[in-house]
Design a protein around this motif. Structure first.
Motif, PDB file in Angstrom:
ATOM      1  N   SER A  65       0.843  -1.201   0.000  1.00  0.00           N
ATOM      2  CA  SER A  65       0.000   0.000   0.000  1.00  0.00           C
ATOM      3  C   SER A  65       0.876   1.248   0.000  1.00  0.00           C
ATOM      4  CB  SER A  65      -0.904   0.012   1.239  1.00  0.00           C
ATOM      5  OG  SER A  65      -1.719  -1.146   1.280  1.00  0.00           O
ATOM      6  N   PRO A  66       0.506   2.268  -0.776  1.00  0.00           N
ATOM      7  CA  PRO A  66       1.310   3.500  -0.781  1.00  0.00           C
ATOM      8  C   PRO A  66       1.208   4.234   0.557  1.00  0.00           C
ATOM      9  CG  PRO A  66      -0.678   3.786  -2.097  1.00  0.00           C
ATOM     10  CD  PRO A  66      -0.645   2.351  -1.671  1.00  0.00           C
ATOM     11  N   THR A  67       2.346   4.701   1.038  1.00  0.00           N
ATOM     12  CA  THR A  67       2.386   5.432   2.305  1.00  0.00           C
ATOM     13  C   THR A  67       3.140   6.742   2.132  1.00  0.00           C
ATOM     14  OG1 THR A  67       4.463   4.436   3.070  1.00  0.00           O
ATOM     15  CG2 THR A  67       2.423   3.263   3.617  1.00  0.00           C
ATOM     16  N   GLY A  68       2.973   7.616   3.107  1.00  0.00           N
ATOM     17  CA  GLY A  68       3.691   8.882   3.138  1.00  0.00           C
ATOM     18  C   GLY A  68       4.083   9.191   4.570  1.00  0.00           C
ATOM     19  N   PRO A  69       5.093  10.049   4.755  1.00  0.00           N
ATOM     20  CA  PRO A  69       5.524  10.375   6.115  1.00  0.00           C
ATOM     21  C   PRO A  69       4.480  11.211   6.853  1.00  0.00           C
ATOM     22  CG  PRO A  69       6.694  11.724   4.511  1.00  0.00           C
ATOM     23  CD  PRO A  69       5.855  10.753   3.731  1.00  0.00           C
ATOM     24  N   ARG A  70       4.384  10.972   8.171  1.00  0.00           N
ATOM     25  CA  ARG A  70       3.531  11.777   9.036  1.00  0.00           C
ATOM     26  C   ARG A  70       4.367  12.869   9.682  1.00  0.00           C
ATOM     27  NH1 ARG A  70       1.473   8.971  13.662  1.00  0.00           N
ATOM     28  NH2 ARG A  70      -0.193  10.502  13.767  1.00  0.00           N
ATOM     29  N   LEU A  71       3.741  13.981  10.005  1.00  0.00           N
ATOM     30  CA  LEU A  71       4.443  15.040  10.729  1.00  0.00           C
ATOM     31  C   LEU A  71       4.750  14.592  12.151  1.00  0.00           C
ATOM     32  CD1 LEU A  71       2.468  18.193   9.558  1.00  0.00           C
ATOM     33  CD2 LEU A  71       4.713  17.421   8.811  1.00  0.00           C
ATOM     34  N   VAL A  72       3.851  13.787  12.718  1.00  0.00           N
ATOM     35  CA  VAL A  72       4.021  13.294  14.080  1.00  0.00           C
ATOM     36  C   VAL A  72       4.870  12.026  14.032  1.00  0.00           C
ATOM     37  CG1 VAL A  72       2.809  12.419  16.121  1.00  0.00           C
ATOM     38  CG2 VAL A  72       1.751  14.197  14.704  1.00  0.00           C
ATOM     39  N   ARG A  73       5.939  12.023  14.782  1.00  0.00           N
ATOM     40  CA  ARG A  73       6.792  10.839  14.822  1.00  0.00           C
ATOM     41  C   ARG A  73       6.241   9.850  15.853  1.00  0.00           C
ATOM     42  NH1 ARG A  73      11.217  11.489  11.826  1.00  0.00           N
ATOM     43  NH2 ARG A  73      12.476   9.873  12.809  1.00  0.00           N
ATOM     44  N   ALA A  74       6.732   8.632  15.816  1.00  0.00           N
ATOM     45  CA  ALA A  74       6.348   7.634  16.818  1.00  0.00           C
ATOM     46  C   ALA A  74       6.791   8.133  18.190  1.00  0.00           C
ATOM     47  CB  ALA A  74       6.988   6.296  16.493  1.00  0.00           C
ATOM     48  N   ALA A  75       6.173   7.623  19.246  1.00  0.00           N
ATOM     49  CA  ALA A  75       6.465   8.072  20.617  1.00  0.00           C
ATOM     50  C   ALA A  75       7.942   7.952  20.960  1.00  0.00           C
ATOM     51  CB  ALA A  75       5.623   7.281  21.610  1.00  0.00           C
ATOM     52  N   ASP A  76       8.623   6.963  20.395  1.00  0.00           N
ATOM     53  CA  ASP A  76      10.049   6.787  20.696  1.00  0.00           C
ATOM     54  C   ASP A  76      10.959   7.494  19.702  1.00  0.00           C
ATOM     55  OD1 ASP A  76       9.755   5.264  18.436  1.00  0.00           O
ATOM     56  OD2 ASP A  76      10.268   3.348  19.381  1.00  0.00           O
ATOM     57  N   GLY A  77      10.405   8.336  18.842  1.00  0.00           N
ATOM     58  CA  GLY A  77      11.203   9.130  17.908  1.00  0.00           C
ATOM     59  C   GLY A  77      11.383   8.521  16.531  1.00  0.00           C
ATOM     60  N   ARG A  78      10.961   7.269  16.349  1.00  0.00           N
ATOM     61  CA  ARG A  78      11.087   6.659  15.027  1.00  0.00           C
ATOM     62  C   ARG A  78      10.218   7.380  14.004  1.00  0.00           C
ATOM     63  NH1 ARG A  78       8.706   1.284  15.424  1.00  0.00           N
ATOM     64  NH2 ARG A  78       7.777   2.222  17.248  1.00  0.00           N
ATOM     65  N   GLU A  79      10.541   7.181  12.737  1.00  0.00           N
ATOM     66  CA  GLU A  79       9.705   7.697  11.661  1.00  0.00           C
ATOM     67  C   GLU A  79       8.318   7.072  11.764  1.00  0.00           C
ATOM     68  OE1 GLU A  79       9.428   7.697   6.771  1.00  0.00           O
ATOM     69  OE2 GLU A  79      10.920   6.444   7.752  1.00  0.00           O
ATOM     70  N   SER A  80       7.317   7.848  11.427  1.00  0.00           N
ATOM     71  CA  SER A  80       5.954   7.338  11.387  1.00  0.00           C
ATOM     72  C   SER A  80       5.403   7.594   9.990  1.00  0.00           C
ATOM     73  CB  SER A  80       5.084   8.031  12.442  1.00  0.00           C
ATOM     74  OG  SER A  80       3.791   7.450  12.463  1.00  0.00           O
ATOM     75  N   ARG A  81       4.749   6.594   9.436  1.00  0.00           N
ATOM     76  CA  ARG A  81       4.174   6.698   8.099  1.00  0.00           C
ATOM     77  C   ARG A  81       2.694   6.339   8.173  1.00  0.00           C
ATOM     78  NH1 ARG A  81       7.923   7.550   4.299  1.00  0.00           N
ATOM     79  NH2 ARG A  81       6.614   6.853   2.564  1.00  0.00           N
ATOM     80  N   ALA A  82       1.931   6.874   7.224  1.00  0.00           N
ATOM     81  CA  ALA A  82       0.493   6.603   7.151  1.00  0.00           C
ATOM     82  C   ALA A  82       0.136   6.304   5.705  1.00  0.00           C
ATOM     83  CB  ALA A  82      -0.291   7.803   7.664  1.00  0.00           C
ATOM     84  N   LEU A  83      -1.071   5.824   5.507  1.00  0.00           N
ATOM     85  CA  LEU A  83      -1.529   5.563   4.148  1.00  0.00           C
ATOM     86  C   LEU A  83      -1.505   6.861   3.350  1.00  0.00           C
ATOM     87  CD1 LEU A  83      -4.561   3.239   4.942  1.00  0.00           C
ATOM     88  CD2 LEU A  83      -2.350   2.561   3.970  1.00  0.00           C
ATOM     89  N   GLY A  84      -1.140   6.740   2.087  1.00  0.00           N
ATOM     90  CA  GLY A  84      -1.069   7.911   1.233  1.00  0.00           C
ATOM     91  C   GLY A  84      -2.412   8.311   0.654  1.00  0.00           C
TER      92      GLY A  84
END
Length: 197
Positions: free
Chosen positions: A114-133
């Motif tokens: 599934s296509p995803t894109g970066p979220r402005l909000v990172r994961a609670a531990d600082g990792r990158e967070s992505r959501a559906l595009g």
């Protein structure tokens, strides 16, 4: 197959409106408490209330008949909150109505397909967070096959990997094929037949 629990849209004259904190909790997947749900809501339309209804983003309700069907088909999976729907008498079709919260979580979105894109909000531990595009209903969003442990009804869970968190809104409710078929047979014309392969 995976189905989206989606009541047929209605043309409301007055809806539940924006629910703010309640919608945010649904999106984040926080289990609702009685105090999160409004005790009453004024609604108005030119139709009889269905057994499965949606009167605003995140405001889904069932009649006492809809509740009985969910309790039978998905035992222990749904929490119900009594709500007083202030509607004209001509709209009332049941004795009682309930706001509901689906409790089980499952992870069936195929994030690799599934296509995803970066979220402005990172994961609670600082990792990158992505959501559906795209929207959950877009055909580009792919789902994995149901497994024996897939609940009869669920909200999607995030997927955590060592370097990235895949975030999905938990406001959407999904059904196994046989659960959707059973509900559709009992309440014909009340649910949208939207399935994902």
């Amino acid at each position: 197959m995976v189905y989206l629990l989606e009541p047929v849209p209605r043309r409301w004259m007055r809806t539940a409106g924006v629910l703010g904190d309640l919608l945010r909790k649904q999106i984040d997947g926080i289990a609702l408490q009685p105090g999160d749900v409004p005790a009453e809501k004024k609604l108005e339309g030119r139709f009889e209330l269905p057994d499965f209804g949606s009167a605003g983003d995140g405001f889904r309700f069932v009649s006492d008949r809809g509740r009985a069907a969910l309790e039978e088909l998905t035992p222990g999976c749904v929490a119900f909150f009594p709500i007083s729907l202030k509607v004209p008498t001509r709209m009332r079709s049941a004795e009682a109505y309930f706001f509901f919260d689906v409790l089980p979580r499952a992870q069936l979105i195929d994030w690799d397909s599934s296509p995803t894109g970066p979220r402005l909000v990172r994961a609670a531990d600082g990792r990158e967070s992505r959501a559906l595009g795209s929207m959950i209903t877009d055909p580009s969003v792919k789902f994995k096959a149901e497994r024996p442990e897939t609940p009869p009804i669920w909200r999607e869970a995030d997927l955590d990997r060592p370097t990235v968190n895949f975030f999905v809104s938990k406001k959407h409710v999904f059904l196994r094929d046989e659960t959707w078929e059973a509900l559709n047979a009992r309440f014909p014309g009340q649910l949208v037949a939207r399935k994902f392969a």
